[in-house]
Scaffold this motif. Structure first.
Motif, short mmCIF file in Angstrom:
data_model
loop_
_atom_site.label_atom_id
_atom_site.label_comp_id
_atom_site.label_asym_id
_atom_site.label_seq_id
_atom_site.Cartn_x
_atom_site.Cartn_y
_atom_site.Cartn_z
N LEU A 12 18.25 10.97 21.54
CA LEU A 12 18.06 9.73 22.29
C LEU A 12 17.72 8.57 21.36
CD1 LEU A 12 15.93 11.02 25.30
CD2 LEU A 12 18.35 10.38 25.34
N HIS A 13 16.79 8.82 20.44
CA HIS A 13 16.31 7.78 19.52
C HIS A 13 16.01 8.40 18.16
CE1 HIS A 13 16.02 4.82 22.69
NE2 HIS A 13 15.37 5.71 23.44
N PRO A 14 17.01 8.44 17.28
CA PRO A 14 16.85 9.13 15.99
C PRO A 14 15.79 8.53 15.06
CG PRO A 14 19.10 8.29 16.28
CD PRO A 14 18.34 7.92 17.49
N ASN A 15 15.41 7.29 15.25
CA ASN A 15 14.48 6.65 14.32
C ASN A 15 13.02 6.70 14.75
OD1 ASN A 15 16.62 5.92 12.61
ND2 ASN A 15 17.05 4.13 13.86
N PHE A 16 12.74 7.36 15.88
CA PHE A 16 11.37 7.41 16.37
C PHE A 16 10.69 8.71 15.94
CE2 PHE A 16 12.61 4.66 20.28
CZ PHE A 16 12.63 3.53 19.48
N ASP A 17 9.39 8.63 15.72
CA ASP A 17 8.61 9.78 15.26
C ASP A 17 7.94 10.47 16.46
OD1 ASP A 17 7.14 11.65 13.91
OD2 ASP A 17 5.83 10.20 12.91
N PHE A 18 8.72 11.24 17.18
CA PHE A 18 8.22 11.92 18.38
C PHE A 18 7.14 12.95 18.05
CE2 PHE A 18 12.36 10.35 19.81
CZ PHE A 18 12.01 9.78 21.02
N VAL A 19 7.22 13.56 16.88
CA VAL A 19 6.27 14.61 16.52
C VAL A 19 4.84 14.07 16.45
CG1 VAL A 19 5.60 16.22 14.69
CG2 VAL A 19 8.01 15.97 15.31
N HIS A 20 4.68 12.84 16.00
CA HIS A 20 3.33 12.30 15.81
C HIS A 20 2.90 11.33 16.92
CE1 HIS A 20 4.40 13.67 11.70
NE2 HIS A 20 3.20 14.20 11.84
N SER A 21 3.71 11.19 17.94
CA SER A 21 3.36 10.28 19.04
C SER A 21 2.56 11.03 20.09
CB SER A 21 4.64 9.73 19.67
OG SER A 21 4.33 8.98 20.84
N GLY A 22 1.51 10.40 20.57
CA GLY A 22 0.70 10.98 21.63
C GLY A 22 1.15 10.53 23.01
N ASP A 23 1.96 9.47 23.06
CA ASP A 23 2.44 8.95 24.34
C ASP A 23 3.77 8.25 24.12
OD1 ASP A 23 2.95 7.56 26.73
OD2 ASP A 23 0.81 7.25 27.12
N PHE A 24 4.85 8.96 24.42
CA PHE A 24 6.18 8.43 24.17
C PHE A 24 6.44 7.12 24.92
CE2 PHE A 24 7.62 13.14 23.82
CZ PHE A 24 7.07 13.23 22.55
N PHE A 25 5.87 6.98 26.11
CA PHE A 25 6.10 5.78 26.92
C PHE A 25 5.29 4.60 26.40
CE2 PHE A 25 7.13 9.45 29.48
CZ PHE A 25 8.41 9.14 29.89
N ALA A 26 4.00 4.82 26.12
CA ALA A 26 3.16 3.74 25.60
C ALA A 26 3.64 3.26 24.24
CB ALA A 26 1.70 4.20 25.52
N ASP A 27 4.18 4.19 23.44
CA ASP A 27 4.68 3.83 22.12
C ASP A 27 6.06 3.17 22.17
OD1 ASP A 27 2.38 4.83 20.98
OD2 ASP A 27 3.27 6.73 20.37
#
Length: 76
Positions: A12-27
């Motif tokens: 969906l979004h190759p440049n985002f750091d999903f592993v270290h995000s605590g809230d995908f929506f807030a981020d």
């Protein structure tokens, strides 16, 4: 399981750091359109049908939430 979920998120979004995000929506990593696409991908990948009660942002807020939600469907 989480490696595959991360791959789906990165599609969906190759440049985002999903592993270290605590809230995908807030981020700002996911929005309602992304959530819809992710649900379809998860259902197809794992051969499950996610119950409507689990289709809410809280179930997809971060990797731990997704793992917990998928665990209810027997995905390990």
């Amino acid at each position: 399981m989480m490696k595959k979920v991360v791959e789906l998120l990165e599609e969906l979004h190759p440049n985002f750091d999903f592993v270290h995000s605590g809230d995908f929506f807030a981020d700002g990593y996911l929005d309602s359109f992304d959530l819809t696409r992710l649900i379809v991908q998860v259902e197809e990948t794992y051969g499950i049908e996610i119950d409507g009660r689990d289709i809410r942002p809280e179930s997809f807020q971060n990797l731990a939430a997704i793992q917990s939600m998928l665990g209810k469907y027997g995905v390990k």
